[in-house]
Design a protein around this motif. Structure first.
Motif, mmCIF file in Angstrom:
data_model
loop_
_atom_site.group_PDB
_atom_site.id
_atom_site.type_symbol
_atom_site.label_atom_id
_atom_site.label_comp_id
_atom_site.label_asym_id
_atom_site.label_seq_id
_atom_site.Cartn_x
_atom_site.Cartn_y
_atom_site.Cartn_z
ATOM 1 N N LEU A 38 -6.390 -28.098 -17.693
ATOM 2 C CA LEU A 38 -7.183 -27.961 -16.549
ATOM 3 C C LEU A 38 -7.314 -28.279 -14.886
ATOM 4 O O LEU A 38 -7.180 -28.311 -13.975
ATOM 5 C CB LEU A 38 -8.153 -27.457 -16.337
ATOM 6 N N ALA A 39 -7.106 -29.744 -15.619
ATOM 7 C CA ALA A 39 -7.379 -30.899 -13.664
ATOM 8 C C ALA A 39 -5.836 -30.893 -13.446
ATOM 9 O O ALA A 39 -5.547 -30.940 -12.063
ATOM 10 C CB ALA A 39 -7.632 -32.070 -14.758
ATOM 11 N N GLU A 40 -4.930 -30.862 -14.309
ATOM 12 C CA GLU A 40 -3.458 -30.886 -13.932
ATOM 13 C C GLU A 40 -3.175 -29.619 -13.271
ATOM 14 O O GLU A 40 -2.480 -29.977 -11.913
ATOM 15 C CB GLU A 40 -2.073 -31.240 -14.998
ATOM 16 N N ALA A 41 -3.152 -28.772 -13.405
ATOM 17 C CA ALA A 41 -3.187 -27.191 -12.632
ATOM 18 C C ALA A 41 -3.886 -27.686 -12.172
ATOM 19 O O ALA A 41 -3.646 -26.282 -10.728
ATOM 20 C CB ALA A 41 -3.267 -26.031 -13.519
ATOM 21 N N GLY A 42 -4.773 -27.863 -11.658
ATOM 22 C CA GLY A 42 -6.566 -27.868 -10.675
ATOM 23 C C GLY A 42 -6.723 -26.239 -10.289
ATOM 24 O O GLY A 42 -7.640 -25.856 -9.561
ATOM 25 N N LEU A 43 -7.017 -26.098 -11.920
ATOM 26 C CA LEU A 43 -7.807 -24.806 -11.815
ATOM 27 C C LEU A 43 -8.718 -24.246 -12.811
ATOM 28 O O LEU A 43 -9.077 -25.212 -13.446
ATOM 29 C CB LEU A 43 -6.069 -23.426 -12.352
ATOM 30 N N SER A 44 -10.082 -23.398 -13.029
ATOM 31 C CA SER A 44 -11.380 -23.360 -13.587
ATOM 32 C C SER A 44 -10.766 -22.764 -15.285
ATOM 33 O O SER A 44 -9.203 -22.149 -15.483
ATOM 34 C CB SER A 44 -12.580 -22.433 -13.341
ATOM 35 N N ALA A 45 -11.523 -23.545 -15.916
ATOM 36 C CA ALA A 45 -11.389 -22.797 -17.439
ATOM 37 C C ALA A 45 -10.856 -21.406 -17.766
ATOM 38 O O ALA A 45 -10.074 -21.002 -18.258
ATOM 39 C CB ALA A 45 -11.846 -23.212 -18.421
ATOM 40 N N GLY A 46 -11.887 -20.602 -16.937
ATOM 41 C CA GLY A 46 -11.448 -19.028 -16.423
ATOM 42 C C GLY A 46 -10.196 -17.928 -16.357
ATOM 43 O O GLY A 46 -9.685 -17.426 -16.929
ATOM 44 N N ALA A 47 -9.541 -19.483 -15.358
ATOM 45 C CA ALA A 47 -8.345 -19.258 -14.514
ATOM 46 C C ALA A 47 -7.279 -18.930 -15.227
ATOM 47 O O ALA A 47 -6.738 -18.613 -15.950
ATOM 48 C CB ALA A 47 -8.490 -19.483 -13.388
ATOM 49 N N VAL A 48 -7.517 -20.046 -16.344
ATOM 50 C CA VAL A 48 -6.565 -20.462 -16.646
ATOM 51 C C VAL A 48 -7.131 -19.877 -18.601
ATOM 52 O O VAL A 48 -5.188 -19.388 -19.320
ATOM 53 C CB VAL A 48 -6.415 -22.376 -17.855
ATOM 54 N N TYR A 49 -7.923 -19.531 -18.767
ATOM 55 C CA TYR A 49 -8.198 -19.162 -20.451
ATOM 56 C C TYR A 49 -7.827 -16.917 -20.165
ATOM 57 O O TYR A 49 -7.488 -16.501 -21.347
ATOM 58 C CB TYR A 49 -9.117 -19.112 -20.871
ATOM 59 N N ARG A 50 -7.416 -17.014 -19.175
ATOM 60 C CA ARG A 50 -7.087 -15.860 -18.566
ATOM 61 C C ARG A 50 -5.039 -15.253 -19.011
ATOM 62 O O ARG A 50 -5.414 -14.108 -19.278
ATOM 63 C CB ARG A 50 -6.603 -15.466 -17.783
ATOM 64 N N TYR A 51 -5.053 -16.202 -18.963
ATOM 65 C CA TYR A 51 -3.758 -16.154 -19.109
ATOM 66 C C TYR A 51 -3.169 -16.724 -20.472
ATOM 67 O O TYR A 51 -2.024 -16.418 -21.543
ATOM 68 C CB TYR A 51 -2.445 -17.130 -18.396
ATOM 69 N N PHE A 52 -4.179 -17.738 -21.170
ATOM 70 C CA PHE A 52 -3.271 -18.860 -22.907
ATOM 71 C C PHE A 52 -5.053 -18.604 -23.087
ATOM 72 O O PHE A 52 -5.443 -19.852 -22.398
ATOM 73 C CB PHE A 52 -2.339 -19.658 -21.578
ATOM 74 N N ARG A 53 -4.964 -18.529 -24.404
ATOM 75 C CA ARG A 53 -5.911 -18.766 -25.371
ATOM 76 C C ARG A 53 -6.193 -20.491 -25.759
ATOM 77 O O ARG A 53 -7.497 -20.611 -25.927
ATOM 78 C CB ARG A 53 -5.867 -18.437 -26.764
ATOM 79 N N GLY A 54 -5.008 -20.944 -25.328
ATOM 80 C CA GLY A 54 -5.077 -22.598 -25.785
ATOM 81 C C GLY A 54 -3.127 -23.185 -26.045
ATOM 82 O O GLY A 54 -2.659 -22.536 -25.225
ATOM 83 N N LYS A 55 -3.374 -23.882 -26.550
ATOM 84 C CA LYS A 55 -1.939 -24.627 -26.281
ATOM 85 C C LYS A 55 -0.944 -24.539 -27.274
ATOM 86 O O LYS A 55 0.103 -24.747 -26.245
ATOM 87 C CB LYS A 55 -2.877 -26.109 -27.160
ATOM 88 N N ASP A 56 -1.272 -23.785 -28.008
ATOM 89 C CA ASP A 56 0.041 -23.525 -28.977
ATOM 90 C C ASP A 56 0.607 -22.612 -28.025
ATOM 91 O O ASP A 56 1.813 -21.438 -28.518
ATOM 92 C CB ASP A 56 -0.654 -22.817 -30.190
#
Length: 210
Positions: A38-56
């Protein structure tokens, strides 16, 4: 409410994957948390989890993109007929792959990321299947190239196309491993080394009789 364009969605997905790839290459898969991504991409958790549910899911998407990049590099490098010899061809493919490195990452980062993907396949069955499919595809491409070499009188009839393909792929894998570990391996050095190996028994003088 205005609809979000597909271009925007694709750009956001790209931003997440590039951020995750930089984290994995720098710190390793297991030492990287989703908060790091999240920090590296500069995005919120909601923005990231919309696309990917986790590291796998992130590492699976990165693995699929990596294979697509390598296959595309082979396709681009083998357009000539007959195809260039292995020293030229492998160097050309690696140059294409490394030039398409992770956005915002150093050249060595892509090689480190590949090592991370390889290592993760040892514990992740789905990822291992993706790797096996990618490897099988590359072997088919290389076997076809060896057949083309043979048709042009460059490979003996008794040499297995499958075995030669596996060996050539191993050369690429070895280069990527050295680049990831040491970072001081140049593509030109690989091309020169392969050219030397390919010339053995062809242009070298016969050893003296004792």
């Amino acid at each position: 409410m205005a609809r979000v364009s597909q271009e925007h969605l694709d750009a956001r997905r790209r931003q997440i994957l590039d951020g995750a790839a930089r984290c994995f290459a720098r710190n390793g898969f297991h030492a990287t948390s989703m908060q790091d991504v999240l920090a590296e991409a500069g995005l919120s958790a909601g923005a990231v989890y919309r696309y990917f549910r986790g590291k796998d899911e992130l590492i699976a998407a990165i693995a699929e993109e990596t294979f697509a990049r390598i296959r595309g590099a082979f396709a681009e490098a083998t357009e000539a007929s007959p195809p260039p010899l292995p020293d030229v061809l492998i160097a050309r493919v690696l140059t294409i792959v490394l030039e398409g490195r992770i956005a915002g990452g150093e050249r060595q980062a892509f090689a480190r990321l590949v090592i991370q993907v390889w290592a993760e396949t040892l514990r992740d069955e789905a990822l291992a299947k993706t790797l096996a499919q990618g490897f099988d595809g590359l072997r088919e491409i290389w076997a076809g190239l060896v057949d083309a070499y043979r048709a042009n009188g460059l490979v003996p009839a008794d040499v297995s196309s499958a075995h030669m393909a596996r060996t050539l792929i191993a050369t690429v894998q070895g280069f990527i491993a050295q680049q990831a570990l040491f970072g001081d391996v140049e593509v030109d050095a690989l091309r020169e080394g392969l050219r030397g190996l390919m010339s053995m028994g062809v242009s070298a003088p016969a050893p003296p009789v004792r």
